[in-house]
Design an enzyme around this catalytic site. Sequence first.
Site, PDB file in Angstrom:
ATOM      1  CE  LYS A 155      50.739  -1.742  -0.242  1.00  7.95           C
ATOM      2  NZ  LYS A 155      49.747  -1.042   0.411  1.00  7.95           N
TER       3      LYS A 155
ATOM      4  CD1 TRP B 106      51.592   3.474  16.520  1.00 10.23           C
ATOM      5  CD2 TRP B 106      51.943   5.873  15.906  1.00 10.23           C
ATOM      6  NE1 TRP B 106      52.555   4.143  15.355  1.00 10.23           N
ATOM      7  CE2 TRP B 106      52.653   5.406  15.275  1.00 10.23           C
ATOM      8  CE3 TRP B 106      51.563   7.179  15.905  1.00 10.23           C
ATOM      9  CZ2 TRP B 106      52.934   6.218  13.344  1.00 10.23           C
ATOM     10  CZ3 TRP B 106      52.113   7.873  14.375  1.00 10.23           C
ATOM     11  CH2 TRP B 106      52.673   7.266  13.752  1.00 10.23           C
TER      12      TRP B 106
ATOM     13  CD  GLU C  72      50.046   0.642  -3.446  1.00 11.67           C
ATOM     14  OE1 GLU C  72      49.708   1.651  -2.788  1.00 11.67           O
ATOM     15  OE2 GLU C  72      49.890  -0.346  -2.957  1.00 11.67           O
TER      16      GLU C  72
ATOM     17  CD  GLU D  47      52.599   0.956   3.366  1.00  7.84           C
ATOM     18  OE1 GLU D  47      51.794   1.607   4.576  1.00  7.84           O
ATOM     19  OE2 GLU D  47      52.563  -0.502   2.571  1.00  7.84           O
TER      20      GLU D  47
ATOM     21  CE  LYS E 111      44.418  -1.478   7.416  1.00  4.71           C
ATOM     22  NZ  LYS E 111      44.647  -1.790   5.955  1.00  4.71           N
TER      23      LYS E 111
ATOM     24  CB  CYS F 169      46.432   5.348  20.451  1.00  2.00           C
ATOM     25  SG  CYS F 169      47.296   6.574  20.507  1.00  2.00           S
TER      26      CYS F 169
ATOM     27  NE  ARG G 150      43.195   0.824  15.562  1.00  2.00           N
ATOM     28  CZ  ARG G 150      42.576   1.610  14.798  1.00  2.00           C
ATOM     29  NH1 ARG G 150      41.577   1.009  14.214  1.00  2.00           N
ATOM     30  NH2 ARG G 150      42.396   2.773  15.076  1.00  2.00           N
TER      31      ARG G 150
ATOM     32  CG  HIS H  62      64.519  14.330 -18.031  1.00  2.00           C
ATOM     33  ND1 HIS H  62      65.099  15.215 -18.643  1.00  2.00           N
ATOM     34  CD2 HIS H  62      63.517  13.795 -18.207  1.00  2.00           C
ATOM     35  CE1 HIS H  62      64.305  14.736 -19.748  1.00  2.00           C
ATOM     36  NE2 HIS H  62      63.318  14.535 -19.359  1.00  2.00           N
TER      37      HIS H  62
ATOM     38  CG  ASN I  57      42.803   6.162  20.532  1.00  2.00           C
ATOM     39  OD1 ASN I  57      43.614   5.843  21.706  1.00  2.00           O
ATOM     40  ND2 ASN I  57      42.052   4.918  19.869  1.00  2.00           N
ATOM     41  N   GLY I  58      44.023  10.117  20.050  1.00  2.00           N
ATOM     42  CA  GLY I  58      44.042  11.523  19.359  1.00  2.00           C
ATOM     43  C   GLY I  58      45.285  12.104  19.867  1.00  2.00           C
TER      44      GLY I  58
HETATM   45  C1  F6R Z   1      49.545   1.618   2.500  1.00  2.00           C
HETATM   46  C2  F6R Z   1      48.422   2.548   3.639  1.00  2.00           C
HETATM   47  C3  F6R Z   1      48.274   3.369   3.893  1.00  2.00           C
HETATM   48  C4  F6R Z   1      46.981   3.983   3.514  1.00  2.00           C
HETATM   49  C5  F6R Z   1      46.783   4.859   4.303  1.00  2.00           C
HETATM   50  C6  F6R Z   1      45.835   5.818   3.752  1.00  2.00           C
HETATM   51  O1  F6R Z   1      49.897   0.243   2.921  1.00  2.00           O
HETATM   52  O2  F6R Z   1      48.220   0.585   4.281  1.00  2.00           O
HETATM   53  O3  F6R Z   1      49.211   4.807   3.359  1.00  2.00           O
HETATM   54  O4  F6R Z   1      47.093   3.853   1.832  1.00  2.00           O
HETATM   55  O5  F6R Z   1      47.637   5.426   5.496  1.00  2.00           O
HETATM   56  O6  F6R Z   1      45.120   4.675   4.284  1.00  2.00           O
HETATM   57  P1  F6R Z   1      43.156   4.787   4.685  1.00  2.00           P
HETATM   58  O7  F6R Z   1      42.844   4.011   3.325  1.00  2.00           O
HETATM   59  O8  F6R Z   1      42.645   3.947   5.872  1.00  2.00           O
HETATM   60  O9  F6R Z   1      42.679   5.801   4.993  1.00  2.00           O
END
Ligand code: F6R
Length: 607
Positions: free
Chosen positions: A485, A73, A481, A488, A602, A2, A27, A504, A99-100
């Site tokens: 990526k 959101w 990772e 996502e 984000k 949000c 975001r 396994h 927000n929250g």
């Molecule tokens: C992946 C991604 C998320 C963030 C996670 C933590 O590409 O962006 O998995 O890494 O939400 O976010 P931060 O680093 O802002 O605490």
Amino acid sequence: MCGIVGYIGRQDAAPVVLEGLTRLEHRGYDSAGVAVLGGRGLRVAKQAGRVRELTDVLPKRFAGTTAIGHTRWATHGPATDANAHPHVDETGRVAVVHNGIIDNSAALRAQLTDAGVTLASDTDTEVVAHLVARSEADTLEGKVRDALRVVVGTYGLAVLHADFPDRIVVARNGSPLVVGVGDKEMYVASDLAALVRHTTTVAMLDDGEMATVTASGFSTMRHTDLSSTGKTATQVDIDAAAYEAGDHESYMRKEILEQPTTAQAVLRGRLDERFGTAHLGGLEMDARDLRAVRRVKILGCGSAYYVGQMGAGLIEELARIPADAEAASEFRYRDPVIEPDTLYVAVSQSGETIDTLLAVQEVRRKGGRCVGLVNVVGSAIARECDGGIYLHAGPEVAVASTKALTNMFLGFALLALQLGRVRDLSIADGKRLVAGLERLPGQIEEILAGEADLVEVAKELAEARSLFFIGRVRGFPVAREGAQKFKEISYRHAEAYPTSELKHGPLALIDPEVPTVALVPRDELTERNIGALHEIDARHGPLVVITHDEVDLGAIGARRIDVPRNEPELDPILLTIPLQLLAYHAAQHLGHDIDKPRNLAKSVTVE
Ligand code: F6R
């Protein structure tokens, strides 16, 4: 997640607020709305969908010089017009954006219903509008204070009231809020990104703080008793252009390509070639403090957690201190044992991830020392920690994190080096690693220069419904990772496994339809890794191997992607870069909105 934007001044406020909301679009959100206070009183326009769609249907007479807006959101209730913010009370005189999460909203909704209030949405936020409207205080600040007295949860919120048309009142508890100072006009926002085109003179509210914002200035106070906190605005050193995608087709691509430069920024001034060590003044730990550390526990979420695993590996290798990483979102719920001689390290791009923030608070409440590896300066996690390392990656806008993660790895390398050099790491090894770190930005550039060769591979991977990413020891968090990526932004099922675990269980899934992306650096495990590739190849599983050119794959049928070699401890980050590009080009091939992947935000500021 949000977003909040508010404006009070001389201009027509709605367009300013709507433009600010577009700056927060990356975001992640599903509905948008704006409330304006003008000659016609308080008016609200809101709906599910994009800010652009809202702008197109804005009522003709929507003028006013004060406005608050929101991108939602969905958490409580689906993405509908009624659930979009701002929420208003029954008289239509109070509007709230939030927000929250309000934890006791169910109880508050029941109380309001019993008192005869008709609720118009499914949201937790709506209760705040009714509570403000029903307070008998004679100032807006008093009304907001009364509402917050009964609210339990996290919030960044902004309130308009038709009876107090000269002000916006904002409050913070756990969700960021910034006040921006203009010339006879003022702004509020949940993120600097919405303000920087207008002003870089800002005040960031702390938890428990409220502010009255008028066209001529602002004053801050405590929620509880409205006593002044006397906060003043400061200048932030941010270039508005850093928030623009410029000529790039997406923010993610821009951020991937920025890495050679941003990697230099995190290293700058921190490497000591003479003594083969790093200097991290922000940690606020001298050699004696560093030597007293018996264990390191890294806390982060999502990709930050995976980089944390890479960091734990570096710390164990270089400093020979037991180190591990844990998802902050799990740690905070399991009543963790906090040890005085453990160094806790919170890692976060945004510095606002609520799970990580609450994990830090848990550590500190129990007397632990927690330092931060954080990108956003002055963010909640950075402020909550005892010290830390700023990542200097610049603003990261794309939801999928790239350059910030690279700098997290480099931050961990610096920390591991410093911890190692006050222990048993030799000066020769220290110098070897310093030289390796200095070479890294150039090697990242070299990998990026080979981008064109990866496009076809990415397209092939994009066609698979399901993929494996495998790596061993240093390579396993890289595989995690890489899978993260890929899933996502391509929405393909991508699962990471330690290469050693393949036999396994998951080997049962390998067939010509299920590709595997394997990390096979030239190191002490190369031969074992190649053994696993044979097992996949024998089952006709398509293979993409990220490796070094000295590695001989023999007769294995694989697409290979060679990356330059650095020191084995630092290789993981170079192996990560092609995985960013593979995810990016797969998503582009599938025609997805790369910067705004579905269902993701984000910065995850709700629990
Ligand atoms: C992946 C991604 C998320 C963030 C996670 C933590 O590409 O962006 O998995 O890494 O939400 O976010 P931060 O680093 O802002 O605490």
